[in-house]
Design a protein around this motif. Structure first.
Motif, mmCIF file in Angstrom:
data_model
loop_
_atom_site.group_PDB
_atom_site.id
_atom_site.type_symbol
_atom_site.label_atom_id
_atom_site.label_comp_id
_atom_site.label_asym_id
_atom_site.label_seq_id
_atom_site.Cartn_x
_atom_site.Cartn_y
_atom_site.Cartn_z
ATOM 1 N N CYS A 113 4.342 -6.585 4.981
ATOM 2 C CA CYS A 113 4.780 -5.354 4.318
ATOM 3 C C CYS A 113 6.240 -5.460 3.888
ATOM 4 C CB CYS A 113 4.596 -4.156 5.255
ATOM 5 S SG CYS A 113 2.877 -3.658 5.540
ATOM 6 N N ALA B 109 6.180 -7.766 0.912
ATOM 7 C CA ALA B 109 5.549 -7.166 -0.274
ATOM 8 C C ALA B 109 6.461 -6.145 -0.934
ATOM 9 C CB ALA B 109 4.228 -6.497 0.121
ATOM 10 N N THR B 110 7.237 -5.439 -0.134
ATOM 11 C CA THR B 110 8.121 -4.406 -0.687
ATOM 12 C C THR B 110 9.516 -4.931 -1.001
ATOM 13 O OG1 THR B 110 8.756 -3.702 1.555
ATOM 14 C CG2 THR B 110 6.907 -2.558 0.508
ATOM 15 N N GLU C 128 7.231 1.649 -6.761
ATOM 16 C CA GLU C 128 6.512 0.390 -6.849
ATOM 17 C C GLU C 128 5.876 -0.025 -5.524
ATOM 18 O OE1 GLU C 128 9.632 0.864 -7.571
ATOM 19 O OE2 GLU C 128 9.810 0.655 -9.759
ATOM 20 N N GLN D 76 1.933 0.502 -5.018
ATOM 21 C CA GLN D 76 1.046 -0.474 -5.642
ATOM 22 C C GLN D 76 1.109 -1.812 -4.919
ATOM 23 O OE1 GLN D 76 -1.255 0.082 -8.009
ATOM 24 N NE2 GLN D 76 -1.884 -1.997 -7.470
ATOM 25 N N GLU D 77 2.294 -2.172 -4.461
ATOM 26 C CA GLU D 77 2.430 -3.430 -3.723
ATOM 27 C C GLU D 77 1.638 -3.391 -2.422
ATOM 28 O OE1 GLU D 77 6.596 -3.292 -3.470
ATOM 29 O OE2 GLU D 77 6.966 -4.192 -5.436
ATOM 30 N N ARG E 120 -0.995 -1.444 -1.859
ATOM 31 C CA ARG E 120 -2.423 -1.451 -2.224
ATOM 32 C C ARG E 120 -2.905 -2.875 -2.472
ATOM 33 N NH1 ARG E 120 -5.359 3.090 -4.195
ATOM 34 N NH2 ARG E 120 -4.237 5.061 -3.979
ATOM 35 N N SER E 121 -2.095 -3.666 -3.154
ATOM 36 C CA SER E 121 -2.458 -5.058 -3.422
ATOM 37 C C SER E 121 -2.569 -5.845 -2.123
ATOM 38 C CB SER E 121 -1.424 -5.714 -4.342
ATOM 39 O OG SER E 121 -1.371 -5.051 -5.585
ATOM 40 N N LEU E 122 -1.650 -5.588 -1.204
ATOM 41 C CA LEU E 122 -1.692 -6.259 0.094
ATOM 42 C C LEU E 122 -2.967 -5.914 0.838
ATOM 43 C CD1 LEU E 122 -0.442 -7.822 2.462
ATOM 44 C CD2 LEU E 122 0.785 -5.729 3.098
ATOM 45 N N GLY F 112 -5.766 -4.929 -0.429
ATOM 46 C CA GLY F 112 -6.904 -5.519 -1.127
ATOM 47 C C GLY F 112 -7.142 -6.972 -0.759
ATOM 48 N N ARG F 113 -6.079 -7.659 -0.361
ATOM 49 C CA ARG F 113 -6.210 -9.077 0.004
ATOM 50 C C ARG F 113 -6.531 -9.280 1.479
ATOM 51 N NH1 ARG F 113 -1.203 -9.126 -2.737
ATOM 52 N NH2 ARG F 113 -0.119 -9.502 -0.748
ATOM 53 N N GLN G 249 -12.434 0.809 -1.319
ATOM 54 C CA GLN G 249 -11.153 0.168 -1.614
ATOM 55 C C GLN G 249 -10.189 0.229 -0.445
ATOM 56 O OE1 GLN G 249 -12.419 2.894 -2.965
ATOM 57 N NE2 GLN G 249 -10.875 4.228 -3.909
#
Length: 509
Positions: A207, A210-211, A235, A238-239, A241-243, A245-246, A282
């Protein structure tokens, strides 16, 4: 001779008194500033003193040598005493033992000055000794790296706890030392990321990465599976959320954007959204993505009602009122133990504050309908920071029953509870009875005529249907309680407040 001062004092207390020098001291913990000589020089300048750091053999590690009694130095470095304070030939001296990786290699930090040591200088010496310990250990072993990260983690938590009680000034001062500009904003979103507890440390680091360190990342002190992220910049959402998702098995809940002084409310929103995320493919949800009952109420009428309910607290000082409201807001969401951990206070303090609010409002928090109503008022106070048009123009006290009688809200409530109707076990009746019994499965079972475990299974079965957590009291449960009140399935709660401008007028619901 004196023992070392307690190094584990609450980080949130007195933050405004030492934030200035603490910020400077914290700079020395940054990766680019970890220099022992610079720390000792900083202490000498700040304390207006001569400072030396030497080991048990007398070898000078940093600073300027101070003539000392060898026996006294031996007592300190051997651990016979932790610290010493004395006056010698017109000098006031303070000696503090500095732990090292091997006990036999302990050092002593000596501060000599002409003026006596006041509380401020004593605190500076004590905290500097702790920083020196960390830096020495960092140079000597890999384990020190963990301690440094732990110290930074504790600072992040301290900043979050200051924000939780609306002390934004102190939070900004403390944060400026390690993360300049991070809190140079009026608003932020709070996110809660959930993973397996064994993976939390790695998730927290991800985290931070990512941020881009543009967010405050805190390991939740109350829930081992949670990482709390306070993100001033858009931002970050979204970062994260992408984390998520992976990373299979990781969930994300986010709040609406709130003022920094509303961090406690934003945290509650994020936890509520996290419950929704667990039911979504999601694995992420935002608080604003779901229709909230307060959004379907007339803003002016909601404002008037909220003001009436909370008016008994208006006579308190700003700090006390903010402290009580923040604690109650979290206390209605979580257990007293977890609320205490989040705020950095004792659970007895949490209970005492909530008891005081309960007394001021002249109501009973054991009643789930009361808790839901007060929770609505507390969160409406956050969402309605500005007075809406038409507020204060009504004659007579605003009533919760009137707020819940609007067609939009009644339609929302009917649709929400109607999801339970197809189930042949009559989940709706069980849930209604369980709420009326204060969330007590045994009392509800006695009234319905079934086993208590069956009641719990019915309530648990309703959770995925309603997309809300119910067994863990909080925002989700209170929304369902409001839905029952709107449909008339539960009796209206009794709230005794005072109408603004009329101190003796009770407000009944």
């Amino acid at each position: 001779m004196a023992g070392r001062e307690d190094a584990k004092r609450q980080r949130t207390s007195g933050a405004g008194e030492y934030a200035g020098w603490a910020r400077e001291l914290l700079e020395h913990l940054r990766p680019a500033g970890r220099d022992l000589t610079r720390v000792v020089a900083w202490l000498a300048g700040t304390a207006q003193a001569t400072v030396s750091l030497q080991d048990g053999t007398g070898r000078l590690l940093a600073g300027t040598r101070v003539p000392l009694d060898d026996g006294l130095v031996a007592d300190v470095t051997s651990g016979r005493i932790a610290s010493a304070a004395l006056e010698d030939r017109g000098r006031h001296l303070r000696l503090v033992r500095v732990e090292r990786s091997h006990p036999a290699r302990a050092a002593v930090l000596t501060v000599a000055r002409e003026a006596p040591f006041d509380r401020r200088v004593s605190d500076i010496v004590t905290h500097t000794a702790q920083v020196v310990e960390l830096l020495l250990a960092g140079h000597e072993s890999n384990a020190a790296g963990h301690r440094l990260r732990r110290a930074t983690s504790d600072l992040r938590l301290a900043i979050l706890q200051l924000l939780m009680v609306e002390d934004t000034v102190a939070a900004r001062r403390v944060a400026a030392g390690l993360w300049p500009g991070l809190l140079d904003t009026e608003t932020a979103c709070v996110y809660v990321v959930e993973s397996d507890p064994a993976e939390r440390d790695r998730l927290a680091e991800e985290c931070v990465s990512a941020t881009g360190e543009r967010a405050l990342v805190v390991r939740c002190p109350a829930v081992d599976a949670h990482v709390i992220v306070l993100a001033p910049f858009q931002e970050a959402g979204q970062e994260l959320r992408s984390l998520v998702g992976r990373r299979p098995g990781v969930f994300l809940g986010g709040s609406a954007r709130q003022g920094l002084d509303r961090t406690a409310a934003a945290y509650g929103q994020a936890v509520s959204a996290l419950a929704v995320a667990r039911f979504r493919s999601q694995r992420a949800a935002l608080y604003a993505e779901r229709t909230r009952p307060e959004l379907l109420m007339d803003p002016a009428e909601l404002y008037d009602w909220t003001a009436g309910v909370l008016s008994p607290l208006d006579t308190l000082s700003h700090h006390t009122r903010a402290e009580l409201l923040a604690t109650t807001r979290l206390g209605l969401e979580f257990t007293a133990v977890n609320t205490a951990k989040v705020l950095g206070v004792s659970r007895n303090t949490v209970r005492a504050r909530m008891d005081r609010v309960e007394s001021l409002l002249r109501t009973d928090f054991a009643d789930l309908t009361v808790r839901a109503a007060v929770h609505l008022a507390l969160n409406s106070q956050v969402g309605l920071a500005e007075t809406p048009p038409g507020a204060g123009r009504r004659g007579g006290a605003a009533r919760l029953a009137d707020l819940l009688s609007g067609p939009a809200l009644r339609a929302w409530a009917g649709d929400l509870l109607g999801r339970l109707d197809p189930d042949g076990r009559d989940l709706r009746r069980t849930l209604r009875t369980w709420i009326a019994a204060g969330g007590n499965a045994e009392r509800a079972a006695h009234q319905i005529g079934m086993h208590a475990q069956t009641v719990r299974e019915h309530v648990r079965s309703a959770e995925p249907v309603l997309e809300r957590e119910l067994l863990a009291a909080g925002s989700d449960l209170y929304e369902v309680v409001l839905a029952h009140l709107a449909t008339g399935d539960l009796d209206q709660p009794l709230l005794l407040g005072t109408k603004p401008g009329h101190p003796d007028s009770p407000v009944h619901d």
